[in-house]
Design a protein around this motif. Structure first.
Motif, short mmCIF file in Angstrom:
data_model
loop_
_atom_site.label_atom_id
_atom_site.label_comp_id
_atom_site.label_asym_id
_atom_site.label_seq_id
_atom_site.Cartn_x
_atom_site.Cartn_y
_atom_site.Cartn_z
N LEU A 120 -8.89 7.74 4.32
CA LEU A 120 -7.44 7.67 4.48
C LEU A 120 -7.05 7.69 5.95
O LEU A 120 -6.19 6.92 6.39
CB LEU A 120 -6.77 8.84 3.74
CG LEU A 120 -5.26 8.88 3.81
CD1 LEU A 120 -4.69 7.78 2.92
CD2 LEU A 120 -4.76 10.22 3.40
N LEU A 152 -7.89 4.36 7.41
CA LEU A 152 -6.92 3.37 6.96
C LEU A 152 -5.63 3.46 7.78
O LEU A 152 -5.15 2.45 8.30
CB LEU A 152 -6.60 3.56 5.48
CG LEU A 152 -5.50 2.67 4.91
CD1 LEU A 152 -5.99 1.24 4.82
CD2 LEU A 152 -5.08 3.18 3.56
N HIS A 153 -5.10 4.66 7.92
CA HIS A 153 -3.87 4.83 8.71
C HIS A 153 -4.09 4.44 10.17
O HIS A 153 -3.24 3.79 10.79
CB HIS A 153 -3.35 6.25 8.62
CG HIS A 153 -2.72 6.59 7.31
ND1 HIS A 153 -1.94 5.72 6.60
CD2 HIS A 153 -2.77 7.73 6.56
CE1 HIS A 153 -1.52 6.30 5.48
NE2 HIS A 153 -2.02 7.51 5.43
N ASN A 193 0.89 7.10 -6.50
CA ASN A 193 -0.15 8.13 -6.60
C ASN A 193 0.43 9.53 -6.43
O ASN A 193 0.05 10.46 -7.16
CB ASN A 193 -1.25 7.90 -5.58
CG ASN A 193 -2.18 6.79 -5.99
OD1 ASN A 193 -2.37 6.54 -7.17
ND2 ASN A 193 -2.76 6.13 -5.01
N ALA A 234 2.77 8.71 7.25
CA ALA A 234 1.33 8.72 7.56
C ALA A 234 0.97 9.94 8.39
O ALA A 234 -0.10 10.53 8.19
CB ALA A 234 0.95 7.43 8.28
N SER A 245 0.83 -1.20 0.00
CA SER A 245 0.00 0.00 0.00
C SER A 245 0.87 1.26 0.00
O SER A 245 0.51 2.26 -0.62
CB SER A 245 -0.96 0.00 1.18
OG SER A 245 -0.28 0.17 2.39
N VAL A 269 -3.97 16.38 5.17
CA VAL A 269 -5.38 16.17 4.82
C VAL A 269 -6.28 16.85 5.84
O VAL A 269 -7.32 17.41 5.49
CB VAL A 269 -5.68 14.66 4.70
CG1 VAL A 269 -7.16 14.39 4.65
CG2 VAL A 269 -5.00 14.09 3.48
N GLU A 303 0.92 12.94 6.03
CA GLU A 303 -0.25 12.89 5.17
C GLU A 303 -1.53 13.19 5.94
O GLU A 303 -2.39 13.94 5.48
CB GLU A 303 -0.35 11.52 4.50
CG GLU A 303 -1.43 11.46 3.45
CD GLU A 303 -1.36 10.19 2.65
OE1 GLU A 303 -1.66 10.26 1.46
OE2 GLU A 303 -1.01 9.13 3.21
N TYR A 321 7.28 7.50 1.09
CA TYR A 321 6.49 6.27 0.91
C TYR A 321 7.28 5.14 0.23
O TYR A 321 7.20 4.00 0.68
CB TYR A 321 5.19 6.56 0.17
CG TYR A 321 4.06 6.90 1.10
CD1 TYR A 321 3.74 6.08 2.17
CD2 TYR A 321 3.29 8.03 0.92
CE1 TYR A 321 2.70 6.38 3.04
CE2 TYR A 321 2.25 8.34 1.77
CZ TYR A 321 1.96 7.52 2.83
OH TYR A 321 0.93 7.81 3.68
N ARG A 361 -10.58 13.48 3.00
CA ARG A 361 -10.36 12.05 2.75
C ARG A 361 -10.43 11.30 4.06
O ARG A 361 -9.41 10.84 4.57
CB ARG A 361 -9.02 11.85 2.05
CG ARG A 361 -8.99 12.49 0.66
CD ARG A 361 -7.62 12.59 0.07
NE ARG A 361 -6.89 11.35 -0.01
CZ ARG A 361 -5.66 11.26 -0.44
NH1 ARG A 361 -5.02 12.33 -0.84
NH2 ARG A 361 -5.04 10.11 -0.47
N PHE A 370 0.67 4.30 -2.64
CA PHE A 370 0.60 5.72 -2.29
C PHE A 370 1.73 6.50 -2.95
O PHE A 370 1.52 7.64 -3.41
CB PHE A 370 0.67 5.92 -0.77
CG PHE A 370 -0.61 5.61 -0.05
CD1 PHE A 370 -1.84 5.99 -0.55
CD2 PHE A 370 -0.57 4.92 1.14
CE1 PHE A 370 -3.01 5.71 0.12
CE2 PHE A 370 -1.74 4.63 1.83
CZ PHE A 370 -2.97 5.02 1.32
#
Length: 145
Positions: free
Chosen positions: A111, A114-115, A35, A91, A28, A98, A94, A69, A108, A32
């Motif tokens: 996200l 997820l983290h 992306n 993380a 993952s 965000v 990010e 990442y 998001r 990232f």
């Protein structure tokens, strides 16, 4: 006749599952990273995320994340101790961007979930491994004096 090589214990199921978990997080992280690189070169977000169009805050963060990442992905894949540290750093950057500067990529919340779930799973695995090693240390061994 005794073997001259040291006996290496077989890894437990928890250790094997923890390794697979870290490798999944590594994949993952690589996703990232791709992306962020696609965003910075204008390949995604209809070119709105190109480096020259970003705000200074997002320039710094996106550049750092595009570098952190892949490094975290390598560290997690190799199961070395610095891999999770680099992932936590990436993380956190990010999540902060965000949360505090949502203008560029929008909100998001998935996200952040997820983290957070990765952090909780990591802590649970480390606690299980600690408890397992503590139990093994308390057992009587044949070589005990």
């Amino acid at each position: 006749m005794l073997h001259d090589s040291a006996h290496v214990p077989k890894p437990s199921l928890t250790e094997v599952l923890f390794g697979w978990f870290l490798r999944l997080v590594s994949a993952s992280c690589f996703w990232f990273a791709l992306n962020y690189w696609a965003m910075l070169i204008g390949f995604s977000h209809e070119g709105a995320g190109r480096f020259d169009l970003l705000t200074p805050e997002w320039r710094a963060a996106a550049t750092a994340l595009a570098v952190l990442y892949p490094v975290a992905a390598i560290g997690l894949w190799l199961l070395v101790s610095w891999g999770p540290v680099i992932w936590v750093l990436a993380a956190a950057i990010e999540a902060a961007m965000v949360e505090f500067y949502p203008g560029m990529l929008g909100a998001r919340p998935l996200l952040l979930v997820l983290h957070g779930s990765v952090v909780v799973t990591f802590v649970l695995f480390r606690a299980a491994l600690f408890w397992q090693r503590l139990r093994q240390a308390r057992q009587v061994r044949v070589d005990s004096p």
